[in-house]
Design an enzyme around this catalytic site. Structure first.
Site, short mmCIF file in Angstrom:
data_model
loop_
_atom_site.label_atom_id
_atom_site.label_comp_id
_atom_site.label_asym_id
_atom_site.label_seq_id
_atom_site.Cartn_x
_atom_site.Cartn_y
_atom_site.Cartn_z
N ASP A 1 -76.80 14.49 -11.16
CA ASP A 1 -77.14 15.86 -11.66
C ASP A 1 -78.27 15.76 -11.69
OD1 ASP A 1 -78.00 17.24 -14.02
OD2 ASP A 1 -75.97 17.81 -14.53
N CYS B 1 -59.56 27.08 -16.54
CA CYS B 1 -58.44 26.49 -17.78
C CYS B 1 -57.72 27.64 -18.32
CB CYS B 1 -59.50 26.40 -19.29
SG CYS B 1 -61.05 27.07 -19.34
N THR B 2 -58.19 28.88 -17.86
CA THR B 2 -56.84 30.47 -18.95
C THR B 2 -55.82 30.38 -17.75
OG1 THR B 2 -58.50 31.45 -19.97
CG2 THR B 2 -56.41 32.12 -19.73
N THR C 1 -68.02 27.83 -25.12
CA THR C 1 -68.39 27.51 -23.95
C THR C 1 -69.85 27.72 -24.11
OG1 THR C 1 -67.85 28.53 -22.30
CG2 THR C 1 -65.96 27.96 -22.38
#
Length: 337
Positions: free
Chosen positions: A35, A154-155, A184
């Site tokens: 990152d 996710c959905t 989110t």
């Protein structure tokens, strides 16, 4: 089978939770994190303390040096590079890289990780052009020649197992989905600029915000039989985790609501155990924080108007459940012949 070595690019919500899932499992090994926007000591802090999922207590977490985190005695290499092709995954032994920056969601961009020695890349978001896999639904169609995959959203992970059971048993003629979705990271704490989605720029903790989602249409990609038969939208609501899908469908075959419940219960205890759940309890959203299943059918919340028109409700921890599936997909890919 040997542990699968994993690297993570992007240590945001999903990156950190995939790391948490990986570190408590014995079939995968986290070896590296990249990152460019956070230092190693801040990385350790963000990993250890989590408002939703609580303090990490499985290993003592220490910063060994600028390039190493220690989880107990286990070292994890840390990089801070912006360009995926520059990340030296091969040095760490990372074969499977989770691309969770939210930036490199296209196949070609995500494939840059392969130049650094990764063997496979799993995008933790929907992708326009990478093949999408939902564990419990279509992961068996994966073949080892595919190097870049998407774990969908996710959905979609909540909706697809449910839609599969309903369609396999009763047939779905057409349907509409609404997801009542937690906040989110892309949303705003107070009203702010959001030129592509004006409503999305309004204060997340003070509004119910209608939003678009491709989750229902994406079901048609993982279940081709349902292509063009489902679409949907989202309401973003002021909760920080756990969301709920409301799927309203017209059935091809007549079925009572009790028959639908029985079919879902049977699948949740059989082929889809651990992916699809079933509850008759008087639950609310916070009861599902930390639930690793993709989709938990709420038998008491659904309703039928007739034997061919029914509303089905299913909960999901949009962070933890999804992150668990990312690791499951990696294991499946590693075992595929």
């Amino acid at each position: 089978m040997a542990k699968v070595k994993i690297g993570i690019n992007g240590f945001g919500r999903i990156g950190r939770l995939v790391a948490r899932v990986a570190l408590v499992r014995d079939d995968v090994e986290l070896v590296a994190v990249n990152d460019p926007f956070i230092t190693v000591d801040y990385m350790a802090y963000m990993f250890k303390y989590d408002t939703v999922h609580g303090q990490y207590k499985h290993h003592e977490l220490k910063v060994k040096d600028e390039k190493t985190l220690l989880f107990g005695d286990k070292p994890v290499a840390v990089f801070g590079l912006r360009n995926p092709e520059e990340i030296p995954w091969a040095e760490t032994g990372a074969e499977y890289v989770v691309e969770s920056t939210g930036v490199f969601t296209e196949k070609e961009k995500a494939a840059a990780h392969l130049k650094g020695g990764a063997k496979k890349v799993i995008i933790s978001a929907p992708s326009k052009d990478a093949p999408m896999f939902v564990v419990g639904v279509n992961e068996k169609t994966y073949t080892p020649d595919i190097d870049v995959v998407s774990n969908a959203s996710c959905t979609t992970n909540c909706l697809a197992p449910l839609a599969k059971v309903i369609h396999d048993r009763f047939g779905i003629v057409e349907g509409l989905m609404t997801t009542v979705h937690s906040i989110t990271a892309t949303q705003k704490t107070v009203d702010g600029p959001s030129s592509k989605d004006w409503r999305g720029g309004r204060a997340a903790s003070f509004n119910i915000i209608p939003s678009s989602t491709g989750a229902a249409k994406a079901v048609g990609k993982v279940l081709p039989d349902l292509n063009g038969k489902l679409t949907g939208m989202a309401f973003r609501v002021p909760t920080v985790d756990v969301s709920v899908v409301d799927l309203t469908v017209t059935l091809a075959k007549e079925a009572s609501y009790d028959e639908i419940k029985a079919a879902i219960k049977e699948e949740s205890e059989g082929k889809l155990k651990g992916i699809l759940g079933y509850t008759e309890e008087d639950v609310v959203s916070s009861d599902f924080v930390g639930d690793s299943r993709s989709s938990i059918f709420d038998a008491k919340a659904g309703i039928a108007l007739s034997k061919k028109f029914v509303k089905i409700v299913a909960w999901y921890d949009n962070e933890w459940g999804y992150s668990s599936r990312v690791v499951d997909l990696i294991r499946h890919m590693a075992a595929a012949k």
